[in-house]
Design a protein around this motif. Structure first.
Motif, short mmCIF file in Angstrom:
data_model
loop_
_atom_site.label_atom_id
_atom_site.label_comp_id
_atom_site.label_asym_id
_atom_site.label_seq_id
_atom_site.Cartn_x
_atom_site.Cartn_y
_atom_site.Cartn_z
N CYS A 175 0.84 -1.20 0.00
CA CYS A 175 0.00 0.00 0.00
C CYS A 175 0.87 1.25 0.00
CB CYS A 175 -0.93 -0.01 1.20
SG CYS A 175 -2.13 1.34 1.22
N GLY A 176 1.99 1.20 0.71
CA GLY A 176 2.92 2.32 0.68
C GLY A 176 3.46 2.56 -0.71
N PHE A 177 3.75 1.49 -1.44
CA PHE A 177 4.19 1.61 -2.83
C PHE A 177 3.09 2.24 -3.68
CE2 PHE A 177 4.00 -0.14 -7.12
CZ PHE A 177 5.21 0.29 -7.63
N ILE A 178 1.84 1.79 -3.47
CA ILE A 178 0.72 2.36 -4.22
C ILE A 178 0.62 3.86 -3.98
CG2 ILE A 178 -1.81 2.44 -4.29
CD1 ILE A 178 -1.78 -0.61 -3.94
N GLN A 179 0.72 4.27 -2.72
CA GLN A 179 0.60 5.69 -2.39
C GLN A 179 1.75 6.50 -2.97
OE1 GLN A 179 0.15 6.20 1.83
NE2 GLN A 179 -1.87 5.26 1.89
N THR A 180 2.95 5.94 -2.94
CA THR A 180 4.14 6.68 -3.35
C THR A 180 4.35 6.68 -4.86
OG1 THR A 180 5.21 6.12 -1.26
CG2 THR A 180 6.64 6.89 -3.03
N ASP A 181 4.13 5.52 -5.49
CA ASP A 181 4.51 5.36 -6.89
C ASP A 181 3.36 5.04 -7.83
OD1 ASP A 181 7.29 5.70 -6.29
OD2 ASP A 181 7.31 3.66 -5.50
N GLY A 182 2.13 5.00 -7.32
CA GLY A 182 1.01 4.61 -8.16
C GLY A 182 0.40 5.72 -8.98
N SER A 183 0.91 6.95 -8.84
CA SER A 183 0.39 8.10 -9.59
C SER A 183 -1.11 8.26 -9.42
CB SER A 183 0.74 7.96 -11.08
OG SER A 183 2.13 7.89 -11.26
N GLY A 184 -1.60 7.98 -8.22
CA GLY A 184 -3.03 8.12 -7.94
C GLY A 184 -3.84 6.87 -8.17
N PHE A 185 -3.27 5.92 -8.90
CA PHE A 185 -3.97 4.66 -9.12
C PHE A 185 -3.80 3.74 -7.91
CE2 PHE A 185 -3.14 6.21 -13.42
CZ PHE A 185 -4.40 6.07 -13.99
N GLY A 186 -4.81 2.94 -7.64
CA GLY A 186 -4.74 2.00 -6.52
C GLY A 186 -5.26 2.55 -5.21
N ILE A 187 -5.68 3.81 -5.18
CA ILE A 187 -6.28 4.38 -3.98
C ILE A 187 -7.78 4.17 -4.08
CG2 ILE A 187 -6.56 6.41 -2.52
CD1 ILE A 187 -3.66 5.42 -2.80
N CYS A 188 -8.32 3.29 -3.26
CA CYS A 188 -9.75 3.01 -3.38
C CYS A 188 -10.57 4.13 -2.75
CB CYS A 188 -10.09 1.64 -2.79
SG CYS A 188 -9.66 1.37 -1.07
N GLY A 189 -11.87 4.07 -3.01
CA GLY A 189 -12.75 5.18 -2.68
C GLY A 189 -13.15 5.31 -1.23
N GLY A 190 -12.79 4.34 -0.39
CA GLY A 190 -13.13 4.44 1.01
C GLY A 190 -14.58 4.07 1.28
N CYS A 191 -15.01 4.30 2.51
CA CYS A 191 -16.32 3.86 2.96
C CYS A 191 -17.35 4.97 2.90
CB CYS A 191 -16.23 3.36 4.39
SG CYS A 191 -15.20 1.92 4.64
N ALA A 192 -18.59 4.56 2.78
CA ALA A 192 -19.73 5.46 2.93
C ALA A 192 -20.44 5.09 4.21
CB ALA A 192 -20.67 5.33 1.73
N THR A 193 -21.09 6.07 4.83
CA THR A 193 -21.86 5.79 6.05
C THR A 193 -23.12 5.02 5.68
OG1 THR A 193 -21.04 7.82 7.07
CG2 THR A 193 -23.03 6.85 8.02
N GLY A 194 -23.45 4.01 6.49
CA GLY A 194 -24.62 3.22 6.23
C GLY A 194 -24.27 1.88 5.65
N GLY A 195 -25.28 1.02 5.48
CA GLY A 195 -25.06 -0.33 5.00
C GLY A 195 -25.58 -0.53 3.59
#
Length: 202
Positions: A175-195
């Motif tokens: 994940c550190g590689f994704i953040q550092t060298d992925g040029s924005g790719f590989g960062i998922c959208g995260g969570c939304a509130t609710g189910g």
């Protein structure tokens, strides 16, 4: 591997070793795993809550792997005690993969850590208190009069699993590689509130 990742890996090993020693596998263990299949047919969802076991918010670090073992995305969600958060596999976990390829199936790994650092590449210490469920799509048996491509959706809990130091370091370092060298790719959208509940394949 650069010096920052080497230093982090040593810290991660200590955290994971502590988690392994102090947290036996329970229903709300820090490390939980499941899969989602037939994503070319329809979406799968993940629902996460904080059981309140720690009395505090937790960071749920999400790591998505393709069937060939590549980590294709990662992100984190802060979940408060008794809160409910959700992710769409297609719209959050695989819509911005590191490889640019959307696989038809993925393995999803969740690691719950204390809320001091909600960063999937440099998480805090693993903690108990996470409960998670997910859906996946299955082909249904063909019966007389039914289409040959009928699918159904099942929902089951994630599997509480043993968090080894090696696995902790691997997931977080990639994940550190994704953040550092992925040029924005590989960062998922995260969570939304609710189910997000089980839905028909689309």
């Amino acid at each position: 591997m650069n010096q920052r990742l080497i230093a982090f890996s040593a810290t991660a090993l200590l955290f994971a070793a502590a988690a392994f020693a102090q947290n036996p596998i329970t229903a709300d263990s820090p490390f939980q795993v499941r899969y989602a299949a037939n994503l070319n047919i329809g979406d799968s969802v993940v629902d996460i809550t904080n059981t309140g076991a720690t009395g505090n918010s937790i960071c749920v670090n999400v790591y998505t792997f393709a069937p060939d073992e590549q980590e294709i995305s990662c992100c984190t969600c802060k979940v408060t005690p008794d809160g409910l958060a959700s992710l769409s596999v297609k719209n959050s976990l695989t819509n911005n993969t590191l490889t640019g390829v959307v696989p038809p199936a993925v393995v999803i790994k969740l690691i719950a850590t204390n809320s001091g650092s909600c960063n999937a590449a440099a998480p805090g210490e693993p903690v108990i208190g996470m409960a998670a469920w997910g859906t996946t799509i299955h082909a249904l048996p063909v019966t007389p009069g039914s289409p040959a491509t009928t699918y159904g959706v099942t929902e089951t809990a994630f599997t509480p699993s043993t968090l080894s130091p090696a696995e902790f370091v691997r997931a977080t370092s990639l994940c550190g590689f994704i953040q550092t060298d992925g040029s924005g790719f590989g960062i998922c959208g995260g969570c939304a509130t609710g189910g997000l509940g089980a839905a028909s394949a689309q």
